[in-house]
Write a protein that holds these residues in place. Structure first.
Motif, PDB file in Angstrom:
ATOM      1  N   THR A 233       0.839  -1.207   0.000  1.00 49.34           N
ATOM      2  CA  THR A 233       0.000   0.000   0.000  1.00 49.34           C
ATOM      3  C   THR A 233       0.872   1.254   0.000  1.00 49.34           C
ATOM      4  N   LEU A 234       1.763   1.346   0.973  1.00 46.26           N
ATOM      5  CA  LEU A 234       2.722   2.453   1.034  1.00 46.26           C
ATOM      6  C   LEU A 234       4.123   2.009   0.603  1.00 46.26           C
ATOM      7  N   ALA A 235       4.486   0.785   0.938  1.00 44.83           N
ATOM      8  CA  ALA A 235       5.829   0.264   0.638  1.00 44.83           C
ATOM      9  C   ALA A 235       5.769  -0.764  -0.485  1.00 44.83           C
ATOM     10  N   ASP A 236       6.683  -0.634  -1.426  1.00 50.74           N
ATOM     11  CA  ASP A 236       6.732  -1.518  -2.598  1.00 50.74           C
ATOM     12  C   ASP A 236       7.543  -2.761  -2.252  1.00 50.74           C
ATOM     13  N   SER A 237       6.932  -3.641  -1.471  1.00 54.97           N
ATOM     14  CA  SER A 237       7.657  -4.793  -0.937  1.00 54.97           C
ATOM     15  C   SER A 237       7.449  -6.077  -1.730  1.00 54.97           C
ATOM     16  N   PHE A 238       6.609  -6.063  -2.761  1.00 52.85           N
ATOM     17  CA  PHE A 238       6.353  -7.310  -3.487  1.00 52.85           C
ATOM     18  C   PHE A 238       7.618  -7.878  -4.138  1.00 52.85           C
ATOM     19  N   PRO A 239       8.474  -7.061  -4.786  1.00 53.09           N
ATOM     20  CA  PRO A 239       9.714  -7.633  -5.328  1.00 53.09           C
ATOM     21  C   PRO A 239      10.568  -8.297  -4.243  1.00 53.09           C
ATOM     22  N   TRP A 240      10.640  -7.679  -3.060  1.00 50.35           N
ATOM     23  CA  TRP A 240      11.378  -8.287  -1.954  1.00 50.35           C
ATOM     24  C   TRP A 240      10.744  -9.626  -1.558  1.00 50.35           C
ATOM     25  N   PHE A 241       9.411  -9.662  -1.500  1.00 48.72           N
ATOM     26  CA  PHE A 241       8.711 -10.894  -1.131  1.00 48.72           C
ATOM     27  C   PHE A 241       9.010 -12.007  -2.127  1.00 48.72           C
ATOM     28  N   ARG A 242       8.961 -11.701  -3.425  1.00 50.63           N
ATOM     29  CA  ARG A 242       9.236 -12.717  -4.447  1.00 50.63           C
ATOM     30  C   ARG A 242      10.669 -13.238  -4.331  1.00 50.63           C
ATOM     31  N   LEU A 243      11.586 -12.361  -3.956  1.00 50.38           N
ATOM     32  CA  LEU A 243      12.985 -12.755  -3.846  1.00 50.38           C
ATOM     33  C   LEU A 243      13.199 -13.741  -2.705  1.00 50.38           C
ATOM     34  N   HIS A 244      12.427 -13.628  -1.627  1.00 47.54           N
ATOM     35  CA  HIS A 244      12.686 -14.405  -0.415  1.00 47.54           C
ATOM     36  C   HIS A 244      11.670 -15.520  -0.136  1.00 47.54           C
ATOM     37  N   VAL A 245      10.510 -15.504  -0.784  1.00 46.91           N
ATOM     38  CA  VAL A 245       9.439 -16.412  -0.366  1.00 46.91           C
ATOM     39  C   VAL A 245       9.816 -17.877  -0.527  1.00 46.91           C
ATOM     40  N   ASN A 246      10.556 -18.231  -1.556  1.00 46.79           N
ATOM     41  CA  ASN A 246      10.835 -19.648  -1.759  1.00 46.79           C
ATOM     42  C   ASN A 246      11.872 -20.184  -0.774  1.00 46.79           C
ATOM     43  N   ALA A 247      12.761 -19.339  -0.304  1.00 44.57           N
ATOM     44  CA  ALA A 247      13.670 -19.768   0.762  1.00 44.57           C
ATOM     45  C   ALA A 247      12.890 -20.007   2.049  1.00 44.57           C
ATOM     46  N   VAL A 248      11.904 -19.159   2.308  1.00 45.08           N
ATOM     47  CA  VAL A 248      11.047 -19.357   3.480  1.00 45.08           C
ATOM     48  C   VAL A 248      10.221 -20.630   3.304  1.00 45.08           C
ATOM     49  N   ALA A 249       9.737 -20.869   2.077  1.00 42.63           N
ATOM     50  CA  ALA A 249       8.972 -22.090   1.804  1.00 42.63           C
ATOM     51  C   ALA A 249       9.806 -23.331   2.080  1.00 42.63           C
ATOM     52  N   ALA A 250      11.071 -23.321   1.661  1.00 44.09           N
ATOM     53  CA  ALA A 250      11.945 -24.471   1.904  1.00 44.09           C
ATOM     54  C   ALA A 250      12.178 -24.674   3.401  1.00 44.09           C
ATOM     55  N   ARG A 251      12.305 -23.586   4.136  1.00 44.92           N
ATOM     56  CA  ARG A 251      12.558 -23.672   5.585  1.00 44.92           C
ATOM     57  C   ARG A 251      11.356 -24.225   6.330  1.00 44.92           C
TER      58      ARG A 251
END
Length: 218
Positions: free
Chosen positions: A13-31
């Motif tokens: 909404t205020l912060a453009d965090s989706f690119p950051w989320f895409r970069l890290h989500v699969n490492a979190v998924a593996a964990r």
């Protein structure tokens, strides 16, 4: 003013965090043992509700607090690298200049939120952070209580379908922005009071209505 209090979401909404989320989500998924997000999955998930997203990723409810805590820690390490969307500063400045009280309710920590906002954090009268995935309605009610305002005096603005659901549960108006995580159609299908397609529209629409006048249907 139609709303004394404007409660903002942060990520998407205020912060453009989706690119950051895409970069890290699969490492979190593996964990944490949930389904990896492939490029071809992204658009499908943007049209889904939060519950449908969790089902698709096969995330059991009991894991959510652990995943959320881990994501907050990751954001703490990278908060300074997650930018605000263009136009956020002038938009918040103008709302504050028109006499609106600003609050922020986020699943991120208050410290991360303040770092992302920088000097703009001083415009916010209240922060209620570290919300659970489905815990925003309770936080909206707490913000209202601290501001000593009735539900009709407030609007919540977010970018996900759960933000709309939480606002409805708290009895307050809701606005949805189309530049965040959820697709515009998914948001419009849930009939928020406002849909904002441009950052400037937030100011244009929330500062132009006489006090007590309802928003036009969208």
């Amino acid at each position: 003013m139609p709303y004394t209090l404007i409660i903002f979401d942060l990520d998407g909404t205020l912060a453009d965090s989706f690119p950051w989320f895409r970069l890290h989500v699969n490492a979190v998924a593996a964990r944490y043992g949930f389904r990896q997000v492939k490029d071809e999955d992204v658009e499908r998930l943007r049209h889904a509700s939060t519950r449908e997203i969790l089902d698709f990723l096969a995330v059991p409810s009991w894991k959510l607090p652990f995943i959320a805590r881990h994501m907050r820690r990751l954001k703490t390490a990278h908060a300074a690298s997650i930018p605000l969307f263009a136009g956020v500063g002038p938009m918040l400045d103008t709302l504050a200049a028109h006499g609106h009280q600003l609050a922020l309710v986020s699943s991120d920590t208050e410290a991360n939120a303040r770092e992302k906002l920088g000097p703009l954090a001083a415009l916010f009268a209240d922060f209620d952070c570290s919300a659970s995935v489905f815990g925003k309605a309770r936080k909206f009610r707490r913000v209202l209580k601290r501001a000593r305002l009735a539900p009709h005096d407030a609007i919540a603005i977010g970018d996900e379908t759960r933000d709309i659901a939480a606002a409805r549960a708290a009895g307050i108006a809701c606005g949805a922005v189309t530049w965040g995580y959820a697709a515009e159609k998914a948001l419009r299908d849930r009939q928020p009071d406002y849909v904002f397609e441009r950052m400037e529209e937030i100011v244009e629409r929330l500062t132009s209505l006489p006090a007590g006048q309802d928003a036009a249907p969208v």
